[in-house]
Design a protein around this motif. Structure first.
Motif, PDB file in Angstrom:
ATOM      1  N   TRP A  31       0.545  -1.380  -0.107  1.00 13.08           N
ATOM      2  CA  TRP A  31      -0.057  -0.060   0.009  1.00 13.08           C
ATOM      3  C   TRP A  31       0.937   1.222   0.114  1.00 13.08           C
ATOM      4  CZ3 TRP A  31      -4.436   1.741  -1.330  1.00 13.08           C
ATOM      5  CH2 TRP A  31      -5.246   2.728  -0.695  1.00 13.08           C
ATOM      6  N   GLN A  32       0.188   2.107  -0.438  1.00 16.97           N
ATOM      7  CA  GLN A  32       1.599   3.573  -1.149  1.00 16.97           C
ATOM      8  C   GLN A  32       2.822   3.115  -1.270  1.00 16.97           C
ATOM      9  OE1 GLN A  32      -0.164   5.759   1.993  1.00 16.97           O
ATOM     10  NE2 GLN A  32      -2.162   6.248   0.649  1.00 16.97           N
ATOM     11  N   GLY A  33       3.208   2.044  -1.998  1.00 19.84           N
ATOM     12  CA  GLY A  33       4.824   1.682  -2.383  1.00 19.84           C
ATOM     13  C   GLY A  33       6.142   0.930  -1.427  1.00 19.84           C
ATOM     14  N   ARG A  34       4.921   0.877   0.067  1.00 24.30           N
ATOM     15  CA  ARG A  34       5.260   0.649   0.940  1.00 24.30           C
ATOM     16  C   ARG A  34       4.783  -1.923   1.339  1.00 24.30           C
ATOM     17  NH1 ARG A  34       6.179   2.094   6.982  1.00 24.30           N
ATOM     18  NH2 ARG A  34       7.098   0.641   7.042  1.00 24.30           N
ATOM     19  N   ASP A  35       5.529  -1.990   1.743  1.00 22.04           N
ATOM     20  CA  ASP A  35       5.564  -3.762   1.510  1.00 22.04           C
ATOM     21  C   ASP A  35       5.046  -4.474   2.933  1.00 22.04           C
ATOM     22  OD1 ASP A  35       5.096  -4.272  -1.247  1.00 22.04           O
ATOM     23  OD2 ASP A  35       6.762  -5.041  -1.613  1.00 22.04           O
ATOM     24  N   ASN A  36       4.592  -4.906   3.377  1.00 28.27           N
ATOM     25  CA  ASN A  36       4.100  -5.625   4.039  1.00 28.27           C
ATOM     26  C   ASN A  36       4.210  -7.377   4.248  1.00 28.27           C
ATOM     27  OD1 ASN A  36       4.717  -6.162   7.541  1.00 28.27           O
ATOM     28  ND2 ASN A  36       2.755  -5.325   7.412  1.00 28.27           N
ATOM     29  N   VAL A  37       4.553  -7.893   5.389  1.00 23.18           N
ATOM     30  CA  VAL A  37       3.952  -9.182   5.264  1.00 23.18           C
ATOM     31  C   VAL A  37       3.656  -9.733   7.280  1.00 23.18           C
ATOM     32  CG1 VAL A  37       5.441 -10.055   5.554  1.00 23.18           C
ATOM     33  CG2 VAL A  37       4.218 -11.871   4.930  1.00 23.18           C
ATOM     34  N   MET A  38       2.527 -10.548   7.334  1.00 21.65           N
ATOM     35  CA  MET A  38       2.297 -10.881   8.348  1.00 21.65           C
ATOM     36  C   MET A  38       2.073 -12.664   8.442  1.00 21.65           C
ATOM     37  SD  MET A  38      -1.544 -10.249   8.708  1.00 21.65           S
ATOM     38  CE  MET A  38      -2.001 -10.829  10.302  1.00 21.65           C
ATOM     39  N   THR A  39       1.848 -12.955  10.221  1.00 24.58           N
ATOM     40  CA  THR A  39       2.032 -14.188   9.707  1.00 24.58           C
ATOM     41  C   THR A  39       0.080 -14.762  10.087  1.00 24.58           C
ATOM     42  OG1 THR A  39       3.600 -15.496  11.028  1.00 24.58           O
ATOM     43  CG2 THR A  39       2.513 -16.590  11.917  1.00 24.58           C
ATOM     44  N   LEU A  40      -0.498 -15.898   9.668  1.00 22.08           N
ATOM     45  CA  LEU A  40      -2.049 -16.226  10.094  1.00 22.08           C
ATOM     46  C   LEU A  40      -2.357 -17.000  10.530  1.00 22.08           C
ATOM     47  CD1 LEU A  40      -4.401 -13.955   8.315  1.00 22.08           C
ATOM     48  CD2 LEU A  40      -4.996 -16.118   8.206  1.00 22.08           C
ATOM     49  N   GLY A  41      -3.088 -17.618  11.148  1.00 23.99           N
ATOM     50  CA  GLY A  41      -3.632 -18.877  10.857  1.00 23.99           C
ATOM     51  C   GLY A  41      -5.217 -18.903  11.391  1.00 23.99           C
ATOM     52  N   TRP A  42      -5.866 -18.053  11.331  1.00 24.37           N
ATOM     53  CA  TRP A  42      -7.629 -18.645  11.448  1.00 24.37           C
ATOM     54  C   TRP A  42      -8.177 -18.112  10.073  1.00 24.37           C
ATOM     55  CZ3 TRP A  42      -9.033 -14.852  16.223  1.00 24.37           C
ATOM     56  CH2 TRP A  42      -8.464 -15.822  17.754  1.00 24.37           C
ATOM     57  N   HIS A  43      -7.931 -19.015   9.028  1.00 25.95           N
ATOM     58  CA  HIS A  43      -8.959 -18.809   7.875  1.00 25.95           C
ATOM     59  C   HIS A  43      -9.310 -20.022   7.558  1.00 25.95           C
ATOM     60  CE1 HIS A  43      -5.738 -21.393   6.055  1.00 25.95           C
ATOM     61  NE2 HIS A  43      -5.165 -21.393   6.977  1.00 25.95           N
ATOM     62  N   THR A  44     -10.264 -20.037   6.642  1.00 20.80           N
ATOM     63  CA  THR A  44     -11.564 -21.068   5.843  1.00 20.80           C
ATOM     64  C   THR A  44     -11.486 -20.720   4.302  1.00 20.80           C
ATOM     65  OG1 THR A  44     -13.101 -22.464   6.160  1.00 20.80           O
ATOM     66  CG2 THR A  44     -13.650 -20.492   6.395  1.00 20.80           C
ATOM     67  N   VAL A  45     -11.477 -21.864   3.835  1.00 16.06           N
ATOM     68  CA  VAL A  45     -12.031 -22.160   2.565  1.00 16.06           C
ATOM     69  C   VAL A  45     -13.558 -21.981   2.523  1.00 16.06           C
ATOM     70  CG1 VAL A  45     -12.522 -23.602   0.580  1.00 16.06           C
ATOM     71  CG2 VAL A  45     -10.624 -23.778   1.731  1.00 16.06           C
ATOM     72  N   LEU A  46     -14.290 -21.058   1.559  1.00 14.89           N
ATOM     73  CA  LEU A  46     -15.752 -20.402   1.912  1.00 14.89           C
ATOM     74  C   LEU A  46     -16.710 -21.388   0.113  1.00 14.89           C
ATOM     75  CD1 LEU A  46     -15.640 -16.669   2.649  1.00 14.89           C
ATOM     76  CD2 LEU A  46     -16.210 -19.264   4.224  1.00 14.89           C
ATOM     77  N   GLU A  47     -15.712 -21.030  -0.649  1.00 14.05           N
ATOM     78  CA  GLU A  47     -16.215 -21.661  -1.733  1.00 14.05           C
ATOM     79  C   GLU A  47     -15.181 -22.187  -2.555  1.00 14.05           C
ATOM     80  OE1 GLU A  47     -18.588 -23.513  -3.661  1.00 14.05           O
ATOM     81  OE2 GLU A  47     -20.015 -21.810  -3.241  1.00 14.05           O
ATOM     82  N   PHE A  48     -15.346 -22.910  -3.529  1.00 11.72           N
ATOM     83  CA  PHE A  48     -14.792 -23.460  -4.738  1.00 11.72           C
ATOM     84  C   PHE A  48     -14.684 -22.482  -6.332  1.00 11.72           C
ATOM     85  CE2 PHE A  48     -16.087 -27.986  -3.180  1.00 11.72           C
ATOM     86  CZ  PHE A  48     -14.578 -27.731  -2.927  1.00 11.72           C
ATOM     87  N   ALA A  49     -15.782 -21.603  -6.458  1.00 13.39           N
ATOM     88  CA  ALA A  49     -15.939 -21.039  -7.992  1.00 13.39           C
ATOM     89  C   ALA A  49     -17.202 -20.186  -7.979  1.00 13.39           C
ATOM     90  CB  ALA A  49     -15.867 -21.917  -8.944  1.00 13.39           C
ATOM     91  N   PRO A  50     -16.618 -18.984  -7.592  1.00 14.96           N
ATOM     92  CA  PRO A  50     -15.536 -18.401  -7.947  1.00 14.96           C
ATOM     93  C   PRO A  50     -14.850 -18.550  -6.077  1.00 14.96           C
ATOM     94  CG  PRO A  50     -17.626 -16.559  -6.647  1.00 14.96           C
ATOM     95  CD  PRO A  50     -17.733 -17.940  -7.016  1.00 14.96           C
TER      96      PRO A  50
END
Lengths: 187, 187
Positions: A31-50
């Motif tokens: 964002w605005q020329g700066r990069d960042n990265v974070m560690t994340l464990g709380w995620h889920t798949v929601l749908e195949f297509a899209p």
């Protein structure tokens, strides 16, 4: 780049192959020329297509505002080879540190979104914000995976699965029950 | 019940210990005197306190309507000892079959919600529907875990992590990086 880590395009409708097992991921943003990265464990798949996935990006993270404002991110899949880096990324804030420089993470630009892909990761999923209905209430972002890149080898990399308290489970061993499934249940 | 599988109350704010690693779970429900159970891999932790989790319960599943109507379910954590049962549950519909009888699954009643706990599972999390805002759009249910029961041993059971296509990854090996975390990041 050694041939073993060369990546190929991968069908976005099949990203569950890598995300449904629940690994820790590294979420990168720009964002605005700066990069960042974070560690994340709380995620889920929601749908195949899209190809939809949901992720909790807590507002205490510097990435939260960047991803909200840019509407894009990349979900990178680290293997156990990156265990210490995964921890160190989670221990630092992009408000203070350029984590890519600090941790020696080579990147290249996304092809579909304006955010960095982490080369050392087994897979990179380029994401566009699809629905922010639950961002205010739960910091829960719904993204569409619009482009996927996956390393050709190994077929089943060892991934990290966080339990809290500094402890990870490792998945890598594979068992198949293909023969036990009804054919229409296989996808 | 052998001593090894005896369960204890477990703090609901810490269910991420078992769910954040992303295992396949068995979701049991009860409605109008009938019990059912389904296999589910699309879930995420959303919040520590209240203890919130989100799960995709696709409307093609018989459980979808039962859980919507009852507003409750139990998330049961199977280990690799139950691999074939996990597959068989996913292969059958509660519209046709009493899966508990068919697969010889002993249950006991929840203490906080009216739904069955599966005894052979390592952990049982009793859940109450917390927010249905995304049920219509994505079949995504947000539950509060109101009661948790966890087996005393083993400390790190082997769990199943589904990749699609009949193949599971197994997590069980553990690596700790406690010493590498900033103390305030450990919870």
């Amino acid at each position: 780049m050694p041939r073993e880590t060369a990546k190929q395009d991968f069908p976005v409708a099949q990203v569950r192959r890598y995300l449904e097992p629940g690994p820790i991921v590294l979420v990168s943003s720009r964002w605005q020329g700066r990069d960042n990265v974070m560690t994340l464990g709380w995620h889920t798949v929601l749908e195949f297509a899209p190809s939809l996935i949901g992720m909790v990006i807590a507002r205490g993270n510097h990435s939260h505002r960047m991803i909200r404002d840019s509407g894009t991110c990349v979900v990178n899949l680290p293997t156990t080879a990156l265990t210490d880096t995964v921890v160190d990324i989670g221990n630092t804030s992009g408000a203070d540190v350029d984590k890519f420089a600090r941790f020696g993470l080579a990147t290249r630009d996304g092809t579909s979104v304006d955010a960095p892909l982490i080369e050392a990761c087994h897979a990179n999923f380029e994401c566009r914000l699809h629905d922010d209905a639950l961002v205010e209430r739960y910091d829960f972002f719904i993204f569409e995976v619009v482009k996927a890149h996956v390393a050709v080898r190994p077929r089943h990399p060892e991934t990290l699965h966080y339990t809290g308290d500094g402890v990870f489970m490792v998945a890598g061993k594979v068992i198949s029950r293909r023969g036990r499934f009804r054919p229409e249940m296989l996808d």
